[in-house]
Design a protein around this motif. Sequence first.
Motif, PDB file in Angstrom:
ATOM      1  N   VAL A 255       0.840  -1.203   0.000  1.00 55.22           N
ATOM      2  CA  VAL A 255       0.000   0.000   0.000  1.00 55.22           C
ATOM      3  C   VAL A 255       0.870   1.247   0.000  1.00 55.22           C
ATOM      4  O   VAL A 255       0.599   2.230  -0.718  1.00 55.22           O
ATOM      5  CB  VAL A 255      -0.952  -0.012   1.213  1.00 55.22           C
ATOM      6  CG1 VAL A 255      -1.671   1.328   1.353  1.00 55.22           C
ATOM      7  CG2 VAL A 255      -1.960  -1.152   1.101  1.00 55.22           C
ATOM      8  N   ALA A 256       1.949   1.235   0.783  1.00 55.21           N
ATOM      9  CA  ALA A 256       2.860   2.383   0.829  1.00 55.21           C
ATOM     10  C   ALA A 256       3.502   2.649  -0.520  1.00 55.21           C
ATOM     11  O   ALA A 256       3.881   3.781  -0.830  1.00 55.21           O
ATOM     12  CB  ALA A 256       3.932   2.146   1.886  1.00 55.21           C
ATOM     13  N   ARG A 257       3.582   1.614  -1.343  1.00 53.64           N
ATOM     14  CA  ARG A 257       4.160   1.753  -2.677  1.00 53.64           C
ATOM     15  C   ARG A 257       3.111   2.095  -3.731  1.00 53.64           C
ATOM     16  O   ARG A 257       3.422   2.193  -4.903  1.00 53.64           O
ATOM     17  CB  ARG A 257       4.867   0.458  -3.076  1.00 53.64           C
ATOM     18  CG  ARG A 257       6.094   0.139  -2.224  1.00 53.64           C
ATOM     19  CD  ARG A 257       6.602  -1.260  -2.522  1.00 53.64           C
ATOM     20  NE  ARG A 257       7.820  -1.560  -1.777  1.00 53.64           N
ATOM     21  CZ  ARG A 257       8.349  -2.775  -1.659  1.00 53.64           C
ATOM     22  NH1 ARG A 257       7.747  -3.811  -2.236  1.00 53.64           N
ATOM     23  NH2 ARG A 257       9.459  -2.955  -0.972  1.00 53.64           N
ATOM     24  N   GLY A 258       1.840   2.209  -3.313  1.00 54.24           N
ATOM     25  CA  GLY A 258       0.783   2.581  -4.243  1.00 54.24           C
ATOM     26  C   GLY A 258      -0.026   1.430  -4.790  1.00 54.24           C
ATOM     27  O   GLY A 258      -0.846   1.625  -5.688  1.00 54.24           O
ATOM     28  N   ASP A 259       0.165   0.219  -4.245  1.00 54.66           N
ATOM     29  CA  ASP A 259      -0.573  -0.953  -4.708  1.00 54.66           C
ATOM     30  C   ASP A 259      -1.580  -1.373  -3.640  1.00 54.66           C
ATOM     31  O   ASP A 259      -1.477  -0.995  -2.472  1.00 54.66           O
ATOM     32  CB  ASP A 259       0.384  -2.114  -4.998  1.00 54.66           C
ATOM     33  CG  ASP A 259       1.416  -1.746  -6.056  1.00 54.66           C
ATOM     34  OD1 ASP A 259       1.034  -1.052  -7.018  1.00 54.66           O
ATOM     35  OD2 ASP A 259       2.589  -2.151  -5.919  1.00 54.66           O
ATOM     36  N   ASN A 260      -2.573  -2.175  -4.040  1.00 51.91           N
ATOM     37  CA  ASN A 260      -3.572  -2.712  -3.107  1.00 51.91           C
ATOM     38  C   ASN A 260      -4.212  -1.621  -2.247  1.00 51.91           C
ATOM     39  O   ASN A 260      -4.518  -1.828  -1.056  1.00 51.91           O
ATOM     40  CB  ASN A 260      -2.937  -3.780  -2.202  1.00 51.91           C
ATOM     41  CG  ASN A 260      -2.487  -4.997  -2.965  1.00 51.91           C
ATOM     42  OD1 ASN A 260      -3.209  -5.525  -3.794  1.00 51.91           O
ATOM     43  ND2 ASN A 260      -1.271  -5.450  -2.696  1.00 51.91           N
ATOM     44  N   LEU A 261      -4.443  -0.465  -2.855  1.00 58.46           N
ATOM     45  CA  LEU A 261      -4.939   0.673  -2.081  1.00 58.46           C
ATOM     46  C   LEU A 261      -6.323   0.419  -1.492  1.00 58.46           C
ATOM     47  O   LEU A 261      -6.652   0.974  -0.434  1.00 58.46           O
ATOM     48  CB  LEU A 261      -4.963   1.925  -2.959  1.00 58.46           C
ATOM     49  CG  LEU A 261      -3.586   2.415  -3.440  1.00 58.46           C
ATOM     50  CD1 LEU A 261      -3.746   3.648  -4.322  1.00 58.46           C
ATOM     51  CD2 LEU A 261      -2.674   2.710  -2.257  1.00 58.46           C
TER      52      LEU A 261
END
Length: 277
Positions: A255-261
């Motif tokens: 999530v911190a990387r912009g995935d699985n938000l």
Amino acid sequence: MYWPRLDPDTEQRMRARHARAAKALDVRVEPGGEFWGWAGRTLGAPGRTAAGQPAWLRLVSCPEDKASGKLRDGALDAQHVLGDLDGRRPALLAVHDAVDDGTAYRAELSARVDQPVLSDDPVLQRDLQLPDSWWADLTGTLEKVAAVDTDRVAVRQQYMDRAIPEFVGIPAPAVTCWSAAHSDLHWANATAPLRILDWEGWGQAPEGFDAATLYAYSLLQPDTAARVRDAFPVLGSPAGLAAEATVCAQLLQTVARGDNLTLGGRLRHWSQELRRR
């Protein structure tokens, strides 16, 4: 079709290499049914062998200097050690390796699973009404995997020591038992009747790791998430805390990387529960 972040150059390159692999393995690829992995790193498609056997041809790509190790040999190791798990795991029939312009490709030809996966996305987008027999098959299969002796490692203690404090906010819990796990058990890797796909990353992990992974990918669907917890009593127990914290940290990192938000809020709530425990 799981197809995030795919650019046209990757699409063209992977399709061309997939066609070459099919020729090398004497497989006739059937139209339709393409399945893309994350960022176009893998491409699978149905086909038939020269003998007419239904098969699945999956192409995996990576930089040439990384063409070794756990992920590279996961399917081969799974075939040698686990076999077909009483039909729950598609048998690996053949492999073909190639290198082109700094990229290594491995084609894996497996027995075809005709049932569709339970979700096109690893994150479950709708509640599933699966029979008790499916859950019994799942728990029984994972028990067989956990009983296997392997030196493959899916989760490293060093990662847990670093990521759990950073993303969950607690010290890494002690692991009471390490056991073999699929390590990527989500809804796009399972079918009904039960078949479990994509064994490239399997190996030793904290007890309950597969259950925690499936639970995490179910968080948007409370009924299914509750069913996962019912099927795997290790979740919520002291023995399962290390696995739950590891999976929560892994996905919060994505999530911190912009995935699985879409999972972000549920994962943060889960991390709060883990801190209270």
